[in-house]
Write an enzyme that holds these catalytic residues in place. Structure first.
Site, PDB file in Angstrom:
ATOM      1  N   SER A 232       0.872  -1.289   0.151  1.00 54.44           N
ATOM      2  CA  SER A 232      -0.058  -0.209   0.002  1.00 54.44           C
ATOM      3  C   SER A 232       0.769   1.320  -0.264  1.00 54.44           C
ATOM      4  O   SER A 232       0.441   2.279  -0.584  1.00 54.44           O
ATOM      5  CB  SER A 232      -1.125   0.077   1.443  1.00 54.44           C
TER       6      SER A 232
ATOM      7  N   ASP B 223      -2.730   6.443  12.012  1.00 54.38           N
ATOM      8  CA  ASP B 223      -2.217   5.599  11.063  1.00 54.38           C
ATOM      9  C   ASP B 223      -0.482   6.422  10.561  1.00 54.38           C
ATOM     10  O   ASP B 223      -0.624   7.363  10.182  1.00 54.38           O
ATOM     11  CB  ASP B 223      -2.883   5.822   9.522  1.00 54.38           C
TER      12      ASP B 223
ATOM     13  N   HIS C 274       1.300   5.047   6.341  1.00 54.37           N
ATOM     14  CA  HIS C 274       0.805   5.822   5.211  1.00 54.37           C
ATOM     15  C   HIS C 274       1.189   7.144   5.150  1.00 54.37           C
ATOM     16  O   HIS C 274       0.973   7.880   6.439  1.00 54.37           O
ATOM     17  CB  HIS C 274      -0.507   5.331   4.675  1.00 54.37           C
TER      18      HIS C 274
END
Length: 425
Positions: free
Chosen positions: A159, A404, A407
């Site tokens: 990702s 998070d 990311h």
């Protein structure tokens, strides 16, 4: 009275005086010529030391100014053999504007759209990476598209590689007319096509590069994941015929200290697997990938890149913010030069370097680790989504569990990765 006679063997005084005068003139002329020659060489010596000396005579200003301009111009030419992008600093530039926003680019996943998800501070979008040795060229959408004319570019990995892929797409898509571009998304393979340039910018999902039972669908529990460390064939059939391949794999290998490695068929399940240290399994998996590259890729037709590890910022103690909660509410980069936190594993990084060093096919590193280490402020934090849904107010109030710190917001740090990538292209 007789005329006075000059004693034999002696010259008259007048003649001696004339001879002395002649020697004096010759010496004077020689001295002037010698002095002239020194003066002629002075500009050369200044030219050699122009970077060291800031003072100059009025007559020499034009020459030195021209030389200084030439030096600055030389620094604009990025040469990966001369310039290390890993060493430098982030410079705040309030006038710097990203080429896109998460509202103008229609191809951004909500996972990376921090402003749209409620992030209000904006400084993280105005930092520019400044290498010590050179000036990194700004990202030019038109140059990027020309480099890709008639070609396929594919980002392959997890990702974070999708993070970089979406950044690249958003950096170029706004200069393309609506009827000359298209996006086709799939579970594993997504393609952004540019008709005018006969080019594609693609993403292929392979979080370990080697095959696993967690490719699709994803298995959340790392203990239940099984990796077929000796095979990439299921994924690699999509890589054949691509002109530019950009790989990454790291963070999924770090989800556990042990990896269930499999030789043979997944049908054997856990019975046919062996538990290995993550570093050992990582090395075996990368060698499998490297063997496929060496046996399949023709360097005169395909260029291969590898994006180094993207650091996580899950421990605020790493940057001496003892009262902090992971990367939550961080608004500035780490200022300490050479900062290295616990989110980047140097042993894993050396594994990649060791494997690539022995490969037949040249692999270019997109070296993003050190520059990204400083950017604790650039993560999605609580302005993200979980399982396809935006975080609730209650979840945002609990950053310890929901922030998070893997990311990155877009626009943001991955745009700099692509700036470096394009400079290599």
């Amino acid at each position: 009275m007789g005329t006075a006679k000059t004693p034999r063997g002696r010259l008259p005084l007048s003649i001696v005086a004339i001879i002395i005068f002649i020697f004096f003139m010759i010496a004077l002329l020689y001295t002037e010529r010698f002095s002239s020659s020194i003066l002629k060489f002075k500009p050369c010596s200044r030219r050699a030391s122009v970077a060291k000396s800031t003072k100059s005579a009025r007559d020499d200003r034009t020459t030195e100014d021209d030389l200084k301009i030439a030096e600055v111009d030389d620094r604009f030419e990025f040469d990966p053999n001369e310039c290390s992008v890993a060493h430098g600093k982030w410079v705040f530039n309030s006038s710097f504007k990203p080429l896109y926003s998460d509202r103008t680019c229609p191809y951004l996943d909500r996972q990376f759209a921090c402003v749209k998800n409620g992030r209000r501070d904006s400084d993280y979008r105005h930092w520019e990476w400044q290498p010590d040795d050179c000036i990194l060229p700004r990202f030019s959408p038109t140059i990027a598209l020309e480099k890709l004319r008639g070609k396929r570019l594919m980002f392959v990995g997890d990702s974070l590689q999708r993070n970089q892929w979406e950044s690249f797409v958003c950096l170029v898509e706004f200069v393309i007319p609506e009827d000359h571009k298209s996006m086709k998304r799939g579970r594993s393979h997504s393609v952004f096509a540019v008709k005018e340039y006969n080019a594609t910018i693609e993403f292929y999902w392979a979080p370990f590069l080697v095959e696993s039972n967690s490719d699709n669908p994803i298995i959340g529990d790392p203990k239940k994941r099984i990796l077929k460390v000796d095979s990439v064939s299921k994924h690699a059939k999509y890589w054949v015929g691509v002109d530019i391949l950009a790989f990454n794999t790291y963070v999924w290998w770090m989800s556990s200290t042990k990896i269930n490695a499999l030789w043979g068929s997944f049908a054997n399940g856990e019975e046919g697997s062996e538990e290995l240290d993550a570093t050992v399994a990582y090395q075996i998996g990368l060698k499998t990938w490297a063997n496929w590259i060496d046996s399949t890729i023709q360097p005169n037709k395909t260029r291969v890149f590898f994006t180094t590890m993207s650091p996580t910022h899950a421990r605020s103690e790493d940057w001496n913010h003892k009262d902090g909660i992971r990367c939550f509410n961080e608004t500035k980069p780490v200022s300490k030069r050479g900062h290295w936190g616990t989110g980047s594993n140097k042993q894993m990084m050396s594994v990649v370097a060791g494997v690539v060093e022995k490969m037949r096919v040249p692999v270019t590193f997109i070296n993003i680790t050190q520059l990204s280490e400083y950017r604790k402020d650039g993560h999605a934090s609580v302005y993200n989504e979980l399982e396809g849904k935006l975080l609730t107010d209650e979840q945002r109030a609990d950053p310890e569990h929901y922030a998070d710190c893997i990311h990155w917001c877009l626009p943001g740090v991955p745009d700099t990765w692509n700036q470096i990538f394009l400079a290599h292209l």
